[in-house]
Scaffold this active site. Sequence first.
Site, mmCIF file in Angstrom:
data_model
loop_
_atom_site.group_PDB
_atom_site.id
_atom_site.type_symbol
_atom_site.label_atom_id
_atom_site.label_comp_id
_atom_site.label_asym_id
_atom_site.label_seq_id
_atom_site.Cartn_x
_atom_site.Cartn_y
_atom_site.Cartn_z
ATOM 1 N N GLU A 1 0.827 -1.209 0.000
ATOM 2 C CA GLU A 1 0.000 0.000 0.000
ATOM 3 C C GLU A 1 0.859 1.256 0.000
ATOM 4 O O GLU A 1 1.258 1.742 1.065
ATOM 5 C CB GLU A 1 -0.928 0.039 1.234
ATOM 6 C CG GLU A 1 -2.111 -0.895 1.176
ATOM 7 C CD GLU A 1 -3.049 -0.735 2.368
ATOM 8 O OE1 GLU A 1 -2.721 0.024 3.301
ATOM 9 O OE2 GLU A 1 -4.114 -1.381 2.363
ATOM 10 N N GLU A 23 -6.084 -7.576 -0.625
ATOM 11 C CA GLU A 23 -6.414 -7.276 0.773
ATOM 12 C C GLU A 23 -7.761 -6.591 0.832
ATOM 13 O O GLU A 23 -7.987 -5.595 0.164
ATOM 14 C CB GLU A 23 -5.331 -6.378 1.389
ATOM 15 C CG GLU A 23 -5.538 -6.134 2.879
ATOM 16 C CD GLU A 23 -4.448 -5.231 3.472
ATOM 17 O OE1 GLU A 23 -3.257 -5.476 3.196
ATOM 18 O OE2 GLU A 23 -4.807 -4.287 4.189
#
Length: 377
Positions: free
Chosen positions: A204, A302
């Site tokens: 991320e 995710e």
Amino acid sequence: MRISRCGQRLCVFLVSLILAACGGSSGSSRSPSSQSSVISSSSSSVSSSSSSSSSISSSSSSSASSTNPVTSIVPISVSGNQILFDGQPGSIAGPSLFWSNNGWGGEKFYTEEVVTWVKQDWNAGLIRASMGVEDQGGYIQFPADNKAKVKRVVEAAIANDLYVIIDWHSHRAENNLQAAIDFFTDMAQTYGEYDHVIYEIYNEPLNPEAMGKSTSAEAWSQVVKPYAEAVIAAIRAVDPDNLIIVGSPTWSQDVDVAASNPISGYDNIAYTLHFYAGTHRQYLRDKARAALDKGVALFVTEWGGVEASGDGQVDVGETLLWMDFMREHNLSHANWALNDKSEGASALKPGASPLGNWTDSDLTASGLLVKDIIKNW
Ligand code: MG
């Protein structure tokens, strides 16, 4: 009643009732992107869904995944905006392990027994090893420890016929480019021959402001994309074909931005999309659809049913909207997280065994819902 034996929609209705009775927990640390959330009612979770039962064959408008369940390990490739399994559209689902960092608590679940259990009891198609990088206890500080944990999971996945995501679980990967190149070169040399293995090279990236950029397009083109191109080149020098998944700015939500300026020159590249259903809703599905329309393939490495912080209650209705969206577009996914920390996103209650063999009483509200989704994907 065994939750795994009833239809998914009925199950989630019942789970939503449990959630309504139990509430959530406090104290979270998933990411700094927390936003407020509105909890959906159980009735909306039922009425908002179009499909009627649990199996992949019954799901809605896209016929591709419904007619091509992925039941064995085959080569993965990318064609246009589709990820193909042995040349056919399809999707897989499973849990993500928590950060591997030494001393954070989630590392105890990086065991062969856990991998075996989620394959056998959850019918998982994949597992994600989330190797923490720059934070305390991570790979930069303890490279041998963290690599060993990842390798234990990868080798157990290969032994159990699960796909496995090797995730560089970082929010500032561009600060350790050479470490990433060295690590993924090693992984490609060791495991590149196995069709099970998927490389996720940047979990991320942060928002543009955190990278000193004023727009996501700048953050992508000037920070994230150059990092990705360098790591991809290193992997492809060793492994010509296994799937490589790339993050995008704003916690891997700006897939539409990446899709406007995609990585070129390499095969089998996809982009990760992360969502937390308690926070990220239709606007993020719209961004995902825009990315798909621009021709890139997505993989949800995710997601959580809770808020973006990793905590709060499961938003069952919004989670089911996301599941319908992922079925429609053949999006594979991994749920955050297979861990026993006391927070909403954890699938396991505190004290659950690091050797698997969990009963439903070991699972949280999120864990019960996620197990049911994965088992019936
Ligand atoms: Mg290969």
